[in-house]
Enzyme design. Sequence first.
Site, PDB file in Angstrom:
ATOM      1  N   CYS A 119     -34.953 -24.529 -28.099  1.00 17.85           N
ATOM      2  CA  CYS A 119     -34.067 -24.480 -26.922  1.00 17.85           C
ATOM      3  C   CYS A 119     -33.696 -25.873 -26.423  1.00 17.85           C
ATOM      4  CB  CYS A 119     -34.749 -23.740 -25.775  1.00 17.85           C
ATOM      5  SG  CYS A 119     -35.287 -22.072 -26.126  1.00 17.85           S
ATOM      6  N   HIS A 145     -34.880 -20.248 -20.045  1.00 24.47           N
ATOM      7  CA  HIS A 145     -34.343 -19.353 -21.078  1.00 24.47           C
ATOM      8  C   HIS A 145     -35.264 -18.153 -21.208  1.00 24.47           C
ATOM      9  CE1 HIS A 145     -32.684 -17.606 -24.607  1.00 24.47           C
ATOM     10  NE2 HIS A 145     -33.646 -18.007 -25.421  1.00 24.47           N
ATOM     11  N   HIS A 177     -35.655 -13.822 -22.606  1.00 24.59           N
ATOM     12  CA  HIS A 177     -35.168 -12.753 -23.461  1.00 24.59           C
ATOM     13  C   HIS A 177     -35.157 -11.436 -22.688  1.00 24.59           C
ATOM     14  CE1 HIS A 177     -36.429 -15.072 -27.365  1.00 24.59           C
ATOM     15  NE2 HIS A 177     -35.441 -15.646 -26.712  1.00 24.59           N
ATOM     16  N   HIS A 227     -29.430 -11.443 -27.284  1.00 25.83           N
ATOM     17  CA  HIS A 227     -30.451 -12.492 -27.344  1.00 25.83           C
ATOM     18  C   HIS A 227     -31.130 -12.701 -25.991  1.00 25.83           C
ATOM     19  CE1 HIS A 227     -31.468 -16.872 -28.752  1.00 25.83           C
ATOM     20  NE2 HIS A 227     -32.308 -16.462 -27.812  1.00 25.83           N
ATOM     21  N   GLU A 250     -25.289  -7.556  -2.460  1.00 27.53           N
ATOM     22  CA  GLU A 250     -25.906  -8.510  -1.549  1.00 27.53           C
ATOM     23  C   GLU A 250     -26.488  -9.726  -2.275  1.00 27.53           C
ATOM     24  OE1 GLU A 250     -26.954  -9.673   2.418  1.00 27.53           O
ATOM     25  OE2 GLU A 250     -25.551  -8.200   1.585  1.00 27.53           O
TER      26      GLU A 250
END
Length: 222
Positions: free
Chosen positions: A85, A103, A105, A182, A126
């Site tokens: 990443c 990040h 999943h 992903h 909201e």
Amino acid sequence: MSEQLVQSEDLHHPANLICELCRNFYNNGWVTGTGGGISVSNGTHIYLAPSGVQKERMQPEDMFVMDRATKEYLRRPTQYKPSACTPLFLAAYDKRNAGACIHTHSQNAVLATLLYGKEFQIRNMEMIKAFPRITESGYYGFFDTLTIPIIENTAQEEDLLDSLAKAIEDYPNATAVLVRRHGIYVWGETVWKAKVYNEAIDYLLEVAVKMKSIGLDPMSDI
């Protein structure tokens, strides 16, 4: 010097925060196995969770530390690999001056990408109020439309860089990018802002998926 970068009794130290947040993400079901990741910027340093470590068991000494200016590693644990990443996190730092990038999943993120095309959109909720307008002052309102770009997945995580970077440029008000089938990348001005945005987005993604499952339009006024 390397160990001093991660050893601290301060619970707000980036190395400790990453471990705490990874456990939080694991308990929320957003990361499983060794998937997902997080990085936190701290002045001239960027702290990055490693690849191949179960998120709920991560320790401060597992962290990679990078010089923010040169992108060179100041600390690189020999038993682990840098996260795939990392280039995507750096895009958020370079293009948005982010303080942290997450990040996950999340299944809500994955399902939403199967129900939408190039963009996820929702309004009249909201939780939209959690997001800054970025290109102008203030925050979104209840009646505003929140838009998050969706990019196509690739076989290797780092190959997402070009499309993610383009999405960041094309959607200057977005605080996240969804990756089809992903997961999601979310960033914020600080680690706490990134956490709030991630939580709020996941809530909205879950609501949208449930609305569509019962025939309701997340963009409707009803």
